[in-house]
Enzyme design. Structure first.
Site, PDB file in Angstrom:
ATOM      1  N   ASP A  94       1.457  -6.862   4.434  1.00  0.00           N
ATOM      2  CA  ASP A  94       0.766  -6.244   3.299  1.00  0.00           C
ATOM      3  C   ASP A  94      -0.761  -6.359   3.366  1.00  0.00           C
ATOM      4  O   ASP A  94      -1.312  -7.226   4.050  1.00  0.00           O
ATOM      5  CB  ASP A  94       1.222  -6.912   1.998  1.00  0.00           C
ATOM      6  CG  ASP A  94       2.650  -6.538   1.610  1.00  0.00           C
ATOM      7  OD1 ASP A  94       3.381  -6.019   2.461  1.00  0.00           O
ATOM      8  OD2 ASP A  94       3.014  -6.778   0.445  1.00  0.00           O
ATOM      9  N   HIS A 145       1.154   0.582  -1.006  1.00  0.00           N
ATOM     10  CA  HIS A 145       0.915  -0.702  -1.690  1.00  0.00           C
ATOM     11  C   HIS A 145      -0.177  -0.531  -2.749  1.00  0.00           C
ATOM     12  O   HIS A 145      -0.997  -1.419  -2.949  1.00  0.00           O
ATOM     13  CB  HIS A 145       0.532  -1.762  -0.649  1.00  0.00           C
ATOM     14  CG  HIS A 145       0.560  -3.188  -1.152  1.00  0.00           C
ATOM     15  ND1 HIS A 145       1.506  -3.651  -2.047  1.00  0.00           N
ATOM     16  CD2 HIS A 145      -0.229  -4.260  -0.875  1.00  0.00           C
ATOM     17  CE1 HIS A 145       1.284  -4.932  -2.291  1.00  0.00           C
ATOM     18  NE2 HIS A 145       0.227  -5.324  -1.608  1.00  0.00           N
ATOM     19  N   HIS A 149      -5.097  -2.056  -5.114  1.00  0.00           N
ATOM     20  CA  HIS A 149      -4.553  -3.410  -5.187  1.00  0.00           C
ATOM     21  C   HIS A 149      -5.187  -4.186  -6.344  1.00  0.00           C
ATOM     22  O   HIS A 149      -5.632  -5.330  -6.195  1.00  0.00           O
ATOM     23  CB  HIS A 149      -4.792  -4.150  -3.854  1.00  0.00           C
ATOM     24  CG  HIS A 149      -3.823  -5.262  -3.611  1.00  0.00           C
ATOM     25  ND1 HIS A 149      -4.036  -6.545  -4.033  1.00  0.00           N
ATOM     26  CD2 HIS A 149      -2.622  -5.293  -2.989  1.00  0.00           C
ATOM     27  CE1 HIS A 149      -3.022  -7.314  -3.670  1.00  0.00           C
ATOM     28  NE2 HIS A 149      -2.141  -6.567  -3.037  1.00  0.00           N
ATOM     29  N   HIS A 240       1.084 -11.090   5.610  1.00  0.00           N
ATOM     30  CA  HIS A 240      -0.152 -10.343   5.309  1.00  0.00           C
ATOM     31  C   HIS A 240      -1.057 -10.219   6.536  1.00  0.00           C
ATOM     32  O   HIS A 240      -1.283 -11.211   7.235  1.00  0.00           O
ATOM     33  CB  HIS A 240      -0.948 -11.052   4.199  1.00  0.00           C
ATOM     34  CG  HIS A 240      -0.287 -10.968   2.851  1.00  0.00           C
ATOM     35  ND1 HIS A 240       0.741 -11.797   2.477  1.00  0.00           N
ATOM     36  CD2 HIS A 240      -0.509 -10.132   1.805  1.00  0.00           C
ATOM     37  CE1 HIS A 240       1.127 -11.482   1.238  1.00  0.00           C
ATOM     38  NE2 HIS A 240       0.378 -10.476   0.812  1.00  0.00           N
TER      39      HIS A 240
HETATM   40 ZN   LIG Z   1      -0.659  -7.189  -1.713  1.00  0.00          ZN
END
Ligand SMILES: [Zn+2]
Length: 299
Positions: A94, A145, A149, A240
């Site tokens: 991510d 995503h 964010h 991540h």
């Molecule tokens: Zn995230």
């Protein structure tokens, strides 16, 4: 188009087909109406009505703050049963693309013959569009995503939430040439407005089986232990490339974790695939959409 569904309960299928709101949210609306009627019919009972509504809001909020819950709609916490039967797992990465981390991640994945799913932030994808295209060119998958964010994502109203997701969807489709089919909320946090937006955009919500907390944990052994605990077919792991914590010697944690994680998966006979590949009922059958998938039961 069939409604995306995790297919865990037949009742969830039925409620998904009835409308965009999960059964729990529909029940909450009825609960509000009932509490309101009670207050009108018996004015002295109003404290009970207020308490009933407050309890319901607390439950809805808890459902949104628990990333792996299904109270607010369909949510993949594991791969579909047919993917687990094929010994597949999915590594999801991510918050990128990140030019300081993602290219090395791609090289590690290549070296182990593994495919991954990158939940990219729309604004980061626009800033690093060539890198975003490179992810797809190397056989991996780019999914949605959100656009910025925002840490306030789970506090957004329906219009702002729809704008966030649609903007990322448009950018990612434009950059990669493929419209995302999966969505992950920032930090996994959401509210009851999300499910109808995802249904409209034909996106399946995905959370995870386990996460490594690799945006805050600096010790690769710690992150590996969290991701690899009970590693098994059907797992969805969260790591991540963007916002990655750095080890004591300054390396992004994921780069220190990935080789061992991939080697361990291989030693267990597991195949690391994209979410899109895992959603196919048969390996390499592009005719079927993820909506037709039947996920495994949660542990
Ligand atoms: Zn995230």
């Amino acid at each position: 188009m069939t409604t995306p569904s995790d297919g865990v309960l037949p009742a969830a299928h039925a409620s998904d087909k009835a409308g965009p709101w999960p059964a729990y949210v529909t029940a909450s609306l009825a609960w509000h109406a009932g509490a309101g009627l009670l207050a009108v019919a018996m004015p002295a009972s109003w404290p009970w009505s207020v308490a009933a509504i407050a309890a319901n809001h607390a439950a809805l909020t808890a459902g949104g703050l628990w990333p792996r819950s299904r109270w607010l709609g369909s949510n993949w916490t594991r791969l579909p049963a047919h993917a687990a039967a094929r010994s597949e797992i999915a590594i999801t990465i991510d918050d990128g693309p990140d030019p300081a981390v993602t290219p090395a991640v791609l090289d590690l994945l290549d070296a182990h013959g593994a495919k991954a799913t990158f939940f990219c932030i729309g604004s980061e994808a626009r800033s690093h569009s060539a890198l975003c295209r490179e992810i797809v060119r190397r056989g991996h998958s780019v999914q949605n995503h959100s656009d910025r964010h925002s840490h306030r994502f789970s506090l957004l109203g329906p219009k702002a939430m729809a704008r966030e997701i649609a903007a990322a969807q448009a950018s990612l489709a434009d950059i990669t040439g493929e419209a995302p089919r999966f969505f992950r909320a920032p930090a996994g946090l959401r509210n009851p407005f999300l499910a109808p937006v995802l249904q409209r955009l034909d996106l399946q919500l995905v959370s995870w089986t386990r996460r490594g907390f690799d945006t805050v944990r600096r010790d690769p052994a710690d992150v590996l232990a969290r991701l690899g605990r009970g590693l098994a077919a059907g797992d969805i792991l969260l790591a991540h490339d963007g916002n990655a914590a750095r080890t004591e010697d300054g390396a992004p944690v994921l780069l220190r974790v990935l080789p061992e994680l991939l080697a361990r998966a291989k030693s267990l006979g597991l195949v690391t695939v994209t979410l899109a590949a895992a959603s196919l009922p048969q390996r390499g059958d592009p005719a079927m959409a993820p909506a037709e998938a039947t996920p495994a039961e949660s542990p």
